[in-house]
Design an enzyme around this catalytic site. Structure first.
Site, PDB file in Angstrom:
ATOM      1  N   ASP A  72       0.617  -1.400   0.367  1.00 61.68           N
ATOM      2  CA  ASP A  72      -0.132   0.181  -0.491  1.00 61.68           C
ATOM      3  C   ASP A  72       1.338   1.160   0.208  1.00 61.68           C
ATOM      4  O   ASP A  72       0.605   2.176  -0.680  1.00 61.68           O
ATOM      5  CB  ASP A  72      -1.016   0.194   1.091  1.00 61.68           C
ATOM      6  CG  ASP A  72      -1.910   0.794   1.034  1.00 61.68           C
ATOM      7  OD1 ASP A  72      -2.118   1.510   0.274  1.00 61.68           O
ATOM      8  OD2 ASP A  72      -2.177   1.286   2.603  1.00 61.68           O
ATOM      9  N   LYS A 112     -20.477   3.417 -26.366  1.00 61.56           N
ATOM     10  CA  LYS A 112     -18.951   4.974 -25.698  1.00 61.56           C
ATOM     11  C   LYS A 112     -19.031   4.648 -26.832  1.00 61.56           C
ATOM     12  O   LYS A 112     -18.416   6.284 -26.379  1.00 61.56           O
ATOM     13  CB  LYS A 112     -18.356   2.940 -25.400  1.00 61.56           C
ATOM     14  CG  LYS A 112     -18.997   2.706 -23.742  1.00 61.56           C
ATOM     15  CD  LYS A 112     -18.246   1.832 -22.725  1.00 61.56           C
ATOM     16  CE  LYS A 112     -18.224   1.351 -21.943  1.00 61.56           C
ATOM     17  NZ  LYS A 112     -19.462   2.262 -20.415  1.00 61.56           N
ATOM     18  N   MET A 135     -24.480   3.352 -10.501  1.00 61.36           N
ATOM     19  CA  MET A 135     -22.692   3.540 -10.339  1.00 61.36           C
ATOM     20  C   MET A 135     -22.154   5.077 -10.853  1.00 61.36           C
ATOM     21  O   MET A 135     -21.606   5.385 -10.380  1.00 61.36           O
ATOM     22  CB  MET A 135     -21.983   3.078 -12.340  1.00 61.36           C
ATOM     23  CG  MET A 135     -20.995   2.497 -12.036  1.00 61.36           C
ATOM     24  SD  MET A 135     -20.390   1.070 -10.626  1.00 61.36           S
ATOM     25  CE  MET A 135     -18.860   1.245 -10.982  1.00 61.36           C
ATOM     26  N   VAL A 161     -23.548   3.107 -21.000  1.00 56.53           N
ATOM     27  CA  VAL A 161     -24.608   1.050 -20.753  1.00 56.53           C
ATOM     28  C   VAL A 161     -23.039   0.530 -22.036  1.00 56.53           C
ATOM     29  O   VAL A 161     -22.516   1.293 -22.188  1.00 56.53           O
ATOM     30  CB  VAL A 161     -25.000   0.802 -21.702  1.00 56.53           C
ATOM     31  CG1 VAL A 161     -25.257   1.433 -23.346  1.00 56.53           C
ATOM     32  CG2 VAL A 161     -25.906  -0.918 -21.899  1.00 56.53           C
ATOM     33  N   GLU A 162     -22.284  -0.724 -21.138  1.00 55.23           N
ATOM     34  CA  GLU A 162     -20.929  -1.043 -21.201  1.00 55.23           C
ATOM     35  C   GLU A 162     -21.368  -1.598 -23.288  1.00 55.23           C
ATOM     36  O   GLU A 162     -22.112  -2.989 -23.525  1.00 55.23           O
ATOM     37  CB  GLU A 162     -20.244  -2.449 -20.665  1.00 55.23           C
ATOM     38  CG  GLU A 162     -19.762  -2.847 -20.642  1.00 55.23           C
ATOM     39  CD  GLU A 162     -18.221  -2.512 -19.741  1.00 55.23           C
ATOM     40  OE1 GLU A 162     -18.566  -1.411 -20.044  1.00 55.23           O
ATOM     41  OE2 GLU A 162     -17.613  -3.228 -20.372  1.00 55.23           O
ATOM     42  N   HIS A 215     -11.980   2.765 -13.686  1.00 48.30           N
ATOM     43  CA  HIS A 215     -12.479   1.433 -13.991  1.00 48.30           C
ATOM     44  C   HIS A 215     -13.071   1.388 -12.329  1.00 48.30           C
ATOM     45  O   HIS A 215     -12.495   1.285 -11.470  1.00 48.30           O
ATOM     46  CB  HIS A 215     -12.307   0.458 -14.221  1.00 48.30           C
ATOM     47  CG  HIS A 215     -13.256  -0.871 -14.440  1.00 48.30           C
ATOM     48  ND1 HIS A 215     -12.633  -1.910 -13.962  1.00 48.30           N
ATOM     49  CD2 HIS A 215     -14.330  -1.009 -14.096  1.00 48.30           C
ATOM     50  CE1 HIS A 215     -13.563  -2.860 -14.222  1.00 48.30           C
ATOM     51  NE2 HIS A 215     -15.286  -1.819 -13.399  1.00 48.30           N
ATOM     52  N   GLU A 227      -8.920   1.414 -11.434  1.00 45.00           N
ATOM     53  CA  GLU A 227      -8.249   0.939 -12.745  1.00 45.00           C
ATOM     54  C   GLU A 227      -7.683   2.223 -13.234  1.00 45.00           C
ATOM     55  O   GLU A 227      -9.492   2.563 -13.809  1.00 45.00           O
ATOM     56  CB  GLU A 227      -8.510  -0.529 -12.955  1.00 45.00           C
ATOM     57  CG  GLU A 227      -7.827  -1.818 -12.853  1.00 45.00           C
ATOM     58  CD  GLU A 227      -9.246  -2.828 -13.379  1.00 45.00           C
ATOM     59  OE1 GLU A 227      -7.536  -3.196 -13.326  1.00 45.00           O
ATOM     60  OE2 GLU A 227      -9.874  -3.242 -13.627  1.00 45.00           O
ATOM     61  N   SER A 246     -15.352  -1.385 -18.120  1.00 42.95           N
ATOM     62  CA  SER A 246     -15.384  -2.650 -17.258  1.00 42.95           C
ATOM     63  C   SER A 246     -14.369  -4.034 -18.308  1.00 42.95           C
ATOM     64  O   SER A 246     -13.690  -4.382 -17.299  1.00 42.95           O
ATOM     65  CB  SER A 246     -16.721  -3.445 -16.453  1.00 42.95           C
ATOM     66  OG  SER A 246     -17.207  -3.701 -16.715  1.00 42.95           O
ATOM     67  N   ASN A 271     -10.455  -7.617 -14.247  1.00 43.31           N
ATOM     68  CA  ASN A 271     -11.974  -8.261 -15.138  1.00 43.31           C
ATOM     69  C   ASN A 271     -11.115  -9.742 -16.024  1.00 43.31           C
ATOM     70  O   ASN A 271     -11.698 -10.753 -15.977  1.00 43.31           O
ATOM     71  CB  ASN A 271     -13.071  -7.523 -15.611  1.00 43.31           C
ATOM     72  CG  ASN A 271     -13.788  -7.214 -14.531  1.00 43.31           C
ATOM     73  OD1 ASN A 271     -14.116  -7.882 -13.883  1.00 43.31           O
ATOM     74  ND2 ASN A 271     -14.192  -5.614 -14.460  1.00 43.31           N
TER      75      ASN A 271
END
Ligand code: 3H9
Length: 721
Positions: free
Chosen positions: A297, A408, A325, A402-403, A451, A463, A430, A501
């Site tokens: 850390d 996008k 989100m 929306v993914e 992310h 991320e 993601s 992921n």
């Protein structure tokens, strides 16, 4: 001057007392490392010899009093033979006891933070004053140990057993008001009054107005509860503390045993019991792993702060796409002080986003950590809009629509047309490649990934994804924004799924394959929860949403067809087709019922069991899958992909790899991370384990990096297996 070193000095005061001042010359902090402890011992010897001293005031010239024992020295210490380690600790104890027994009063003036050994040292003085801005406490439990320099016996004698259990077992730094109320400190003053207040208190002691001897007696002798009261206090604490800690953390149990054993002992015997318990806890793998996490850390914090040197200032932000989100991101930004505009294409979505932010803030008010006034002020930092108007003037726009690649891309292209040339376009995708998304823009250098993990307020990780053309300034500024809103950013290179992921999907695929082979998903969940995951894979799929999982799985399969393509009918796909979307639709692998507080409770669902059985090719009976096989197949698929991420330079270090999983998906902290887990098994043994499952496909193939390390018997975190 009575003593002068590089960490501390002791000078005579006009009032007949002396001041021992901690002021490490080569560091911005005071810590109890080897050097400071050596000098402290020498200073105490010098004070013992000076018969003219009539009182002692401890002070610090740094921002904080003392941050504790030097955690960077722990790995060396913890590896010592037990008797050598015990002797080292006893030596410090004796110095503290010598100070506690001085023939004159002692007072600590605690500025800023005093934690762990940094608070155990003032606990050995007669009185403690802290400031309104400070924090004191014993956070050792977070490192898999417990207080080892007197905290486990001095604190309960001062503040009572129940309070001491709370301070030590929770490991939370205490606020001044609580520390005062419970008796951990004797006074709280404004920072600019601290020195005078300390001096005044010392003078009152020297003048005989305060019975400091009584204070000492209290700490030297056993706790003031009769045998029965003690027994009850320990039994209650045992139930609560051990229940909360769970089976994987040995330190709380060792701590309770030590505290019960030394409860009625004189200080000089109690210190021996504490030291023995401390060494036992310190020499567990769990302590090594948790100390490793602290060091990771800190290393990542340093790396991030170096990176942000070229960052631009983010005064205002926007988030595109409201909902849970977007609302979470808006909440987090507003909470930490950066005003944010939430944009969506319809009022209902904006309402949902605001509802989410309000819900999260209301929770803080209910828990008493925020006033209504601050809540209103925070909410005023979130504005909603249906048009690009005000978004155009913000410094960063987080796209959270929306993914879907095409959607996008068109949103990013549209956005680029309205914002200033310096605005950063960060996509909260993601799984989708940032390089690919950036092709829709004229200036891909200002595009990157940001992310967030769900739920945004709880998951520390962000991320920050570097696309092929993202500029260093874009990355630095996005990292700075993530830090400013209280998140832990890790910069990763671009690939489908990025770091987290990319390794989560192979893990979930391993689950699908086990189920398809005939294993019982309820059994798999139990085994993986026992392993230490906060939830088993079936439950995790339900929480993520089976639609989201199927969609993500398709993206990952396209990116890595050789090892992430599922070539059978998966149970998750079957559920999704039947519109069982998991927790949000009330059913998935489990059925969900709301409890009295409106929280979904999972229940075993016969329908789900039948459905899963139908998709399974059942090449083996469920009872043929041992716990060991389940853990191996699940963990191998995840860990091997982590190694591939390191090999492909998606992350730049083992520290980044391990912390991203701990902060992003709740990898069991006591195991230290995926690479530390491989280290704990041994790289050679891990390769042998993978080879056992080679016929399961490419996901179980051993990456070259791991094969090379195994053949040289090397570990990811240094040394040999
Ligand atoms: C203990 O005391 C055990 C004893 O009972 C018995 C032993 C036998 N050691 O976080 P920051 C460094 S266990 C070494 O950026 P902040 C940190 O790495 C210990 N280094 O600042 C950083 O270095 P750099 C119990 C430490 O203001 C610099 O200090 N104590 C330690 O955000 C600034 O830190 C703890 O668990 C340490 N103990 O937060 C406290 N602490 O500049 C752990 C800090 O080179 N520390 N550093 O990157 C913290 O919680 C926070 O650092 C603190 C300051 C709140 C103190």
């Amino acid at each position: 001057m009575i003593y002068e070193g590089q960490s501390l000095s002791v000078k005579k005061l006009d009032n007949g007392g002396a001041e021992l001042n901690f002021n490490r010359s080569d560091l911005p902090i005071n810590k109890l490392d080897h050097k400071t402890l050596t000098e402290f011992k020498e200073a105490i010897v010098a004070l013992s010899r000076d018969t003219s001293v009539k009182g002692l005031l401890l002070t610090s010239s740094k921002k904080d009093f003392i941050v504790g024992a030097d955690i960077t020295e722990f790995i060396g210490w913890f590896g010592l033979p037990s008797d050598e380690f015990e002797a080292k600790l006893i030596d410090v104890h004796k110095t503290f006891a010598t100070m506690e027994d001085f023939p004159f009063p002692t007072v600590s003036a605690i500025n800023g933070v005093a934690l762990g050994g940094g608070f155990e040292l003032p606990l050995s003085t007669d009185y403690r004053i802290m400031t309104t801005k400070g924090r004191v406490g014993l956070p050792e439990i977070n490192l898999g140990i417990f207080p080892g320099w007197g905290g486990s016996f001095r604190l309960p004698r001062l503040i009572g057993l129940d309070n001491a259990f709370k301070w030590i077992a929770m490991g939370k730094p205490q606020r001044p008001a609580d520390a005062l109320k419970e008796g951990g400190v004797d006074a709280v003053v404004e920072p600019d009054k601290l020195y005078d207040a300390g001096l005044k208190l010392l003078e009152r002691c020297m003048a005989g107005e305060m019975d400091y001897e009584a204070r000492r007696e209290e700490k030297r002798n056993g706790i003031k509860l009769n045998k029965m009261e003690q027994l009850m206090a320990f039994e209650t604490a045992r139930g609560m503390i051990l229940g909360k800690a769970g089976p994987h953390y040995p330190a709380p149990k060792i701590m309770l045993n030590a505290m019960q054993t030394h409860a009625n002992m004189h200080r000089d015997e109690a210190m021996v019991v504490e030291v023995k318990g401390f060494v036992k806890a310190a020499q567990t793998d769990v302590a090594a792993n948790l100390v490793g996490l602290f060091l990771n850390d800190q290393a990542l914090k340093r790396q991030a702060s170096k990176l942000t040197k070229i960052a631009s200032e983010i005064k205002t932000a926007s988030v595109l796409g409201a909902g849970v989100m977007g609302g979470g991101i808006a909440y987090q930004s507003a909470l930490k002080g950066t005003p944010i505009i939430m944009k969506d294409i319809n009022d209902e979505a904006l309402e949902l986003g605001m509802k989410e932010a309000k819900k999260l803030l209301a929770k803080r008010v209910k828990r008493g950590i925020m006033t209504e006034e601050v809540m209103m002020d925070t909410l005023s930092r979130i504005n909603t809009t249906l048009t690009y108007g005000d978004v155009a003037n913000t410094d960063i726009v987080v796209e959270a629509v929306v993914e879907n690649v095409d959607i996008k891309k068109s949103v990013l292209a549209e956005l680029e047309g309205v914002v200033s040339k310096d605005t950063i376009l960060a996509s909260n995708t993601s799984t989708i490649s940032i390089t690919e998304l950036a092709t829709a823009t004229k200036h891909p250098e200002r595009v990157c990934g940001m992310h967030f993990f769900n739920p945004v307020p709880l998951m520390p990780l962000v991320e920050v994804i570097r696309g092929e053309k993202s500029s260093d300034e874009t990355i630095a500024t996005t990292v700075a924004y993530a830090l400013s809103i209280g998140k832990k950013p890790i910069v990763v290179n671009d690939c489908p799924g990025f770091m987290v992921n990319r390794v989560l999907f192979p893990y979930l695929n391993a689950f699908e394959k086990l189920v398809n082979d005939g294993a019982d998903f309820l059994h798999i969940d139990k085994v993986m929860e026992r392993f230490g995951w906060p939830m088993g894979p079936a439950y995790l799929l339900d929480v993520v949403g089976l639609d989201v999982a199927c969609h993500g799985s398709a993206v990952m399969a396209e990116g890595f067809p050789d090892r992430m393509k599922i070539d059978f009918d998966s149970a998750t796909e079957a559920m999704y087709k039947k519109k069982r979307l998991g927790q949000k639709s009330g059913s998935g692998y489990y059925r969900y019922e709301m409890d009295r507080r409106g929280r979904p409770q999972k229940k075993v669902d016969k329908e789900a069991i039948t459905m899963v059985a139908k998709t399974s090719s059942a090449i083996r009976q469920a009872d043929e899958f041992s716990d060991e096989e389940i853990v191996e197949r699940m963990m191998l698929s995840l860990c091997l992909e982590v190694v591939r991420c390191l090999e492909d330079k998606i992350v730049d270090s083992p520290e980044s790899a391990d912390m991203s999983l701990i902060w992003g998906i709740g990898f069991p902290p006591f195991r230290g991370g995926a690479l530390r887990y491989i280290d704990s098994i041994g790289t050679k043994e891990f390769v042998t384990m993978a080879e056992k499952y080679a016929d399961l496909g490419e996901a179980y193939a051993v990456p070259k990096l791991l094969a090379d390390m195994a053949s040289n018997d090397l570990k990811f975190f240094g040394g040999k297996s």
